[in-house]
Structure formats: C-alpha cells, structure tokens
Design an enzyme around this catalytic site. Structure first.
Site, PDB file in Angstrom:
ATOM      1  N   GLU A 182       8.930 -29.728  13.307  1.00 30.14           N
ATOM      2  CA  GLU A 182      10.290 -30.183  13.555  1.00 30.14           C
ATOM      3  C   GLU A 182      10.630 -30.139  15.039  1.00 30.14           C
ATOM      4  OE1 GLU A 182      13.065 -27.898  11.307  1.00 30.14           O
ATOM      5  OE2 GLU A 182      12.112 -28.349   9.391  1.00 30.14           O
ATOM      6  N   CYS A 229      16.188 -24.225  12.615  1.00 30.20           N
ATOM      7  CA  CYS A 229      14.730 -24.191  12.632  1.00 30.20           C
ATOM      8  C   CYS A 229      14.110 -24.083  11.245  1.00 30.20           C
ATOM      9  CB  CYS A 229      14.315 -22.998  13.500  1.00 30.20           C
ATOM     10  SG  CYS A 229      12.579 -22.649  13.511  1.00 30.20           S
TER      11      CYS A 229
END
EC number: 2.1.1.192
Length: 343
Positions: free
Chosen positions: A90, A330
């Site tokens: 990501e 996250c």
C-alpha cells in the site's frame, strides 16, 4: 537490472560499460523521474539502437494498481499495488497546505505486529528492495499527476528492519539527477530499534525521525508492541538523543491514544518526564478501531492529554486520521484484499 534500484553513480557506470556516453544516463533518468515514461521505446531522444540496448540490459519495474480509493473528505488517495511477484503493498497520497506527501511501504506485511495495526495482522512476507520502494513514488505521481514534495516512510513495515534498502532508496530519491527530494522533506517512522537508530546517526542524512512510542512505561508498551520486550523505552530514548545530537533535528513522537489504556493523566505526565530535555513534537493519534478491539478516548480526554503535555513544556498536536472514509490507515486495504481472496 531494474534502473529504479540503482544509484545515479551505479547507473552511469553501467551505461558507460555498454559504450554509451554519460549524458545518456541523464536523458534516461529524466524520462523516468521527471516525465514518468517507463517504456524505453517512448524515449524519443534516444536512437533505436540505444533503445534496443537498454531493453536488453535494463528494466523499469512499476507496480500495477490493484485498487485505488479517493477520499471525498480530503482527497487523500489510497493505492493497493501488485508487485512483479504477485505480492501487494500500500501507498497513500496525502495533501497538506497544498503540498503532496507520499506515505510509502518498506516491507510486505510487518514482523513487529503492533496490536493496533492492520499490517501486522496480515503477517510478514519479505522486505521490499530499493527499486520497489522508489517505484511507489513514481506510480503515485504518474497516476495522480501530482509532484510529491514530501516522503514519509510510514506505510507497511518497519523501515529499520529493512535498513540497507531503505537507506539506498532515500539516497536515490534525494539525488538531483532523480527526484531531487530535499532530505529535510523525508521522514522515517520507526517503533524504535536502538542499534539501527545509532547506525542511522552515522549516515549523516539529517532526515526527520519519528518514533512510534505509544506508551510511557515498558509495562504498557509491552502489551501493544511486542518488540518492546527486546528494546526498552529508555534504550530507544537514549538512541534518539544520540540521533538528535548528531543531526540537530527535532524528533517526532507518535502516540496512539487508546481508551482507558494509555490515555490517563498519569500517562501524560510520565510521557512529559520521559521526553524532558529532548527537542520533540508529539503527535497524539486517536486509535483506529477498524481492525482492533481498541476504542478512541473521548475528545475531552484527548484534549486533556494534550494540555498536560503542553503545560509541561512539550509541543503536542492532535492528528486526526486523514482519509477515514477510505480506510487510509496502514495495512487496511491490503488485509481486505487478502480476506476477499480467502472467501
């Protein structure tokens, strides 16, 4: 050889070994880092012969966008990328005062396994190489048409447990021949690996260091950050002091606020005492409860915690989550993707 994994000096050396002039390296890097052209055939100021030579000897590995979410609240953009081996990572593009900041990953998953973080729940797969780290910036810029001004190594993974690749990626990105990012616009976030912080001090890079502390006592930190059983808070603070003495940079302390766990007045007072004598700024972050059983404290309690720190001479601010509507924290997008594949 992936060009994105190579420092400027190394790339020039390889180009010259192929019989090309040094200025050709500058032309190629300009196409990649400034124009976001990642196909040699499209580099029109190079001859067909040169383009063929490049294709035979180099590659430019840019990750594939698997998923992209844009916040309707603040335009924060969350990317899920697929790497050449099929693994996913990501990155997040954030906007602050008109500037674009990229939050990038350094590992696939994370071995630290903080109890409040989604990334650790998906397990640790491997370190990213320098090119895979660098490629996130280029992929973000190519898709968003934005120029990244600030970089934070605060995505998936613990940067100091992938030290060599992280440092190499920083050196690539700050080079004037590539992205030319100012070193003071680079922030590295770590849970605190004392010996690696000391090693970082020797690099003389003068980047911004953020310590994810999240507790003011070892007893509490042990419960939410397992690696604290190996590295105590005081060891981390001592290493951070050393870094500050070498770099003269203000440290950032990240502190996740968890309801009825580390949000008491006594926690704030102990934190202020712990940080006394350091030039620091504390980011107070109400916990994201999406992938944990933790809850955010009440707003008045968050404000009270901040007030105690400020009254103790510690600069502090409350950092509310950006991109809350797109799960920009996250690891969240990756874990949802992994879960969907299991259904």
């Amino acid at each position: 050889m992936n060009i994105l994994s190579m420092t400027y000096e190394k790339f020039v050396q390889k180009i010259q070994e192929l019989g090309l002039e040094k200025y050709r390296a500058d032309q190629i890097l300009d196409w990649i880092y400034k124009k976001h052209v990642f196909v040699f055939e499209q580099m029109t100021n190079l001859s067909k012969q040169h383009r063929s030579l490049l294709r035979e000897n180099f590659c430019i590995q840019i990750p594939k966008i698997v998923s992209k979410r844009v916040s309707s609240i603040d335009k924060t953009t969350k990317y899920l990328y697929e790497l050449s081996d099929g693994n996913t990572i990501e990155s997040v593009l954030l906007f602050h005062e008109g500037y674009a900041t990229a939050c990038i990953s350094t590992q696939i998953g994370c071995p630290v396994k903080c109890s409040f973080c989604a990334t650790g729940q998906s397990g640790f797969v491997r370190n990213l190489d320098a090119g895979e780290i660098v490629s996130q910036i280029l992929a973000i810029e190519k898709d968003s048409k934005q120029t990244v001004r600030n970089i934070v190594y605060m995505g998936m993974g613990e940067p100091l447990l992938n030290y060599d690749n992280v440092i190499k990626s920083i050196k690539i990105l700050i080079d004037k021949k590539t992205k030319n990012i100012g070193i003071r616009r680079v922030t590295l976030s770590t849970v605190g690996i004392p010996e690696m912080i000391l090693k970082l001090s020797e690099e003389r890079l003068d980047l911004n260091l953020a310590i994810s502390l999240h507790a003011s006592t070892n007893e509490k930190r042990d419960q939410i950050i397992p690696i604290n059983r190996k590295y105590s808070i005081q060891e981390i603070i001592n290493a951070a002091k050393n870094y500050q003495e070498r770099s003269d940079r203000r440290l950032t302390i990240e502190y996740i606020l968890i309801k009825e766990f580390n949000d008491f007045d006594e926690d704030a007072r102990k934190l202020a005492k712990l940080l006394n004598g350091l030039k620091v700024f504390v980011n107070l972050i109400p916990v994201n409860s999406t992938f944990s059983n933790f809850e955010k404290p009440a707003k008045w309690k968050i404000n009270r915690f901040k007030e105690i720190l400020i009254n103790s001479g510690i600069e502090a601010e409350i950092r509310y989550e950006k991109g809350a509507d797109i799960e920009a924290a996250c690891g969240q997008l990756r874990i949802r993707n992994l879960l969907s594949k299991q259904l």
